[in-house]
Scaffold this active site. Structure first.
Site, short mmCIF file in Angstrom:
data_model
loop_
_atom_site.label_atom_id
_atom_site.label_comp_id
_atom_site.label_asym_id
_atom_site.label_seq_id
_atom_site.Cartn_x
_atom_site.Cartn_y
_atom_site.Cartn_z
N ASP A 37 0.86 -1.17 0.00
CA ASP A 37 0.00 0.00 0.00
C ASP A 37 0.91 1.23 0.00
O ASP A 37 2.13 1.13 0.17
CB ASP A 37 -0.94 -0.01 1.21
CG ASP A 37 -2.16 0.86 0.98
OD1 ASP A 37 -3.17 0.66 1.66
OD2 ASP A 37 -2.08 1.73 0.10
C1 GLC Z 1 -4.20 4.42 -0.26
C2 GLC Z 1 -5.11 3.27 0.07
C3 GLC Z 1 -5.17 2.19 -0.96
C4 GLC Z 1 -4.99 2.80 -2.35
C5 GLC Z 1 -3.59 3.36 -2.41
C6 GLC Z 1 -3.30 4.02 -3.77
O1 GLC Z 1 -3.43 4.80 0.85
O2 GLC Z 1 -4.90 2.63 1.34
O3 GLC Z 1 -6.44 1.55 -0.81
O4 GLC Z 1 -5.17 1.81 -3.34
O5 GLC Z 1 -3.32 4.29 -1.38
O6 GLC Z 1 -4.11 5.14 -3.94
#
Ligand code: GLC
Length: 740
Positions: A265
């Site tokens: 993430d």
């Molecule tokens: C965010 C979220 C995740 C998302 C990622 C990219 O922090 O936790 O769900 O896909 O960043 O945007």
């Protein structure tokens, strides 16, 4: 484990293709490193420089033309010409915004969810997106957590069915199709069980809860060949998921045979420093990739260097690179890295609007109805003047969390009402804002109720109060909306409340004064049209709650599939002084005193999971079971117990019924949940007609994790099936499972 979480028969190819093998053999450490990152979108020129330096995946640069420009750099200006992955959070629509995932779950209609995901995939791929960070498969029992809006609620079976449907929708056309994007099941795992419902907070759960609840929807996604899984921000029992080797590699890749990529993430690797498990980025990188991470997201391009990877076994790095190349191959990017810019979809079409409008109506839940709804479909003297009030009267903020600036906007309820019913005189007075502590406008609204036949209160949470980093400690309607509702109730004028929110709310302070309440959630681009369709009966709000509505935030976590405990309560507690003379009365359970409850709150939730019911009325016949007993071996061999039920539409209007099937394991080696949903069917039945609904109960529906066996097992014994339109309105039949 349940039906949707059967062992995966499919998974992305684990066998490297010749092309992948040859490329890996030719790649330098720096080139390999470039394939193992996806970077946020800095400006286009900077992005081109990173691609020229070997970056293998980018966030969507917001148009097919911009994607093609960067693909040309990757293909024509790098030594090996490996095309780019282009990722984006396409969570509930790209241009045509669908209802939020929690609303899609409320429709109990996985087929509709699959259509919505296919629409999103077609629109996104046309712009050059090839990878979405969706569906969110996180189960949660805690509506304080803002991200419940992105998931499918509290139930294992419903979330597993919805997650599987979303993966099919995104990928079903075949990854190389121009209507497909690679799906990512996220956030693996346990993210929705953060203590206090506070985003990113600590998680500590048992292996049994992991296996029977949290992992099940991810297993369903892997069974549908999800191309990727995203590691979650949280720890489990002190181990950050970005370094959780047993779950990332042991369970996901080895036990389940997951052949896709595990992506971190955003800055999840860098966050390991704050977690306190890595002293520097190089350590964080080593820990994450050793545990099974394949692609790091966006945080450490500078430090994620060849030296950091040099500390890792070459085989681990080559495995990660191979997985990435195999995904690019499956997407057809080596053959066709470019999009046809003229085909980019930038606006909703009529068909896509119709689809999301119908989806929004199907996800609506009739919490209460004294018969006021549906409103008369045609002009009538009894409905000449309507007052539209509340912050959602004029607001167009219906899209919900996780929609980007390029999503097609929604209209307001007031605008659509006036357009739809010119025969009705609509007065519009919002009265209060969403969150301001200003009730000055309520007096004018109250005065206006004197001249109308009906008041329509459009209340709820603005989109910004749900989604990531949007946990709330107070689940009531924000601002002075509750005061507005109570003031309108006090006038005695008939009124309807429409709620638009991204989580279960606490409605206790006004719900008993409101005879008719519709939960419409955040319905997307066509939300206002869908709400008006429901209000006038053009659509049937036959949805069901995918998540419990508590009476008080003090009850959280509160969920239906709970253990019975050794002292279940049957009466509410009391704040009155009670005299219990243990010497005289003994330590008996005096009048249910010593049972699991609160002294100051009624038992149970305000509205339970599965609550709801549309405008039609249905009668359910007695359920019939095919056999009184079945053996574990027969179940393992694919045998099933069938149960069927006849449903009659006893009303004068067509309607949908959502028949739910729960199982109760009467005695088990571990305390079983009082009930578990194992199947459901939403069925349309014409006025006056009947329909037979048949369910088959299989091994995977009855199996639960056994710590002793270290596996899912079906234990012999008595099982009770509960069938009905709502959890608190079911009929039971029993069958037994024999040992052999
Ligand atoms: C965010 C979220 C995740 C998302 C990622 C990219 O922090 O936790 O769900 O896909 O960043 O945007």
């Amino acid at each position: 484990m349940n039906a949707a979480s059967a062992a995966p028969e499919k998974g992305l190819a684990m066998i490297a293709s010749d092309r992948a093998r040859q490329l890996v053999a030719r790649m330098s450490p720096a080139e390999k490193l470039g394939q193992l990152q996806i970077v946020f979108r800095p400006d286009q020129d900077e992005m081109a420089d990173r691609v020229r330096a070997g970056l293998g995946a980018i966030f969507w640069p917001r148009s097919a033309r911009a994607v093609n420009a960067l693909q040309r750099v990757a293909v024509e200006e790098t030594r090996l010409g490996i095309p780019l992955l282009v990722g984006l959070d396409v969570v509930h629509g790209q241009r045509t915004i669908a209802p939020v995932p929690l609303a899609q779950a409320a429709a109990f209609d996985p087929e509709m969810a699959e259509h919505l995901a296919r629409l999103a995939a077609r629109e996104a791929r046309s712009g050059g997106v090839t990878w979405t960070f969706s569906p969110m498969a996180d189960i949660s029992y805690d509506p304080r957590w803002g991200r419940v809006v992105e998931g499918y609620g509290e139930d294992v079976h419903l979330t597993s069915r919805m997650t599987g449907a979303m993966v099919r929708g995104y990928q079903g056309a075949g990854l190389s199709s121009d209507a497909a994007i690679a799906a990512t099941a996220k956030h693996f795992v346990g993210y929705g069980f953060a203590e206090g419902g506070r985003d990113y907070n600590t998680v500590d759960v048992s292996e049994r809860r992991l296996r029977d609840v949290l992992l099940a929807p991810f297993r369903a996604a892997v069974a549908e060949s999800a191309a990727a899984v995203m590691a979650s921000f949280n720890t489990i029992a002190g181990t950050p998921m970005h370094t959780h080797r047993r779950l990332l590699t042991g369970v996901l890749k080895e036990e389940w045979g997951f052949g896709g990529i595990i992506v971190g993430d955003a800055e999840g690797v860098r966050n390991l420093l704050a977690h306190g498990v890595a002293g520097n980025i190089a350590d964080a990188v080593r820990l994450a990739y050793s545990a099974g991470l394949d692609v790091e997201m966006g945080g450490v391009p500078g430090e994620l260097n060849a030296d950091a990877l040099a500390a890792l076994p070459a085989a681990r790095i080559d495995d990660a690179v191979t997985r990435v190349l195999m995904l690019k191959e499956a997407l057809g990017l080596f053959e066709q890295p470019y999009s046809n810019e003229g085909d980019e979809i930038t606006e909703p079409g009529d068909d896509s609007r119709r689809l999301v409008r119908r989806a929004a109506a199907r996800g609506s839940v009739l919490l209460k109805n004294d018969g006021t709804l549906p409103l008369p479909a045609s002009s009538t003297a009894s409905l000449r003047r309507v007052l539209v009030t509340g912050p959602y009267a004029r607001s167009t903020d219906h899209l919900g969390a996780w929609t980007q600036s390029f999503g097609a906007p929604a209209r307001s309820i007031a605008e659509v009402l006036a357009e739809r019913r010119p025969d009705i005189d609509f007065a519009v007075l919002p009265g209060v804002d969403f969150t301001d502590d200003d009730a000055a406008g309520i007096e004018e609204v109250v005065a206006a109720t004197a001249d109308v036949d009906l008041v329509l209160v459009c209340a709820g949470e603005p989109s910004r109060l749900s989604g990531e980093a949007a946990s709330r400690s107070d689940l009531r309607l924000p601002g002075r909306q509750e005061d507005l509702i109570r003031a309108i109730a006090a006038t005695g004028t008939p009124f309807v409340v429409v709620l638009e929110n991204g989580r279960p709310l606490v409605t206790a302070d006004w719900i008993d004064q409101a005879p008719t309440v519709v939960e419409a959630w955040h319905g997307g681009t066509e939300a206002a049209e869908a709400i008006v369709d429901v209000l006038f009966g053009d659509e049937d709000p036959a949805g069901r709650l995918p998540m419990t509505f508590p009476r008080s935030v003090g009850q959280v976590p509160i969920y239906y599939a709970h253990e019975n405990t050794g002292r279940p309560a049957s009466v509410r507690g009391s704040m009155d002084s009670t005299h219990v003379d243990i010497g005289l009365d003994g330590p008996a359970n005096v009048q249910d005193k010593y049972t699991s409850k609160y002294l100051d709150l009624d038992l149970g939730p305000q509205f339970c999971f599965g609550h709801g019911g549309g405008y039609a009325s249905f009668a359910h016949g007695a359920p019939r079971i095919s056999v009184p007993s079945i053996s574990v071996d027969e179940l393992r061999a694919g045998g099933a117990v069938a149960v069927d039920i006849e449903i009659a539409n006893t009303s004068e209007r067509d309607g949908d019924e959502v028949v739910q099937l729960y199982v109760e394991d009467i005695v088990a080696s571990a305390a079983p949940p009082v009930r578990r949903l194992i199947s459901f069917e939403r069925r349309s039945i014409a006025a006056g007609e009947n329909a037979a609904v048949v369910f088959e109960v299989r091994w995977s529906d009855l199996a639960q994790w056994s710590d002793a066996e270290g596996a899912d097992v079906v234990e012999p014994g008595l099982f009770r099936l509960h069938l009905g339109p709502r959890l608190d309105d079911t009929q039971a039949v029993e069958f037994s499972v024999s040992g052999r």
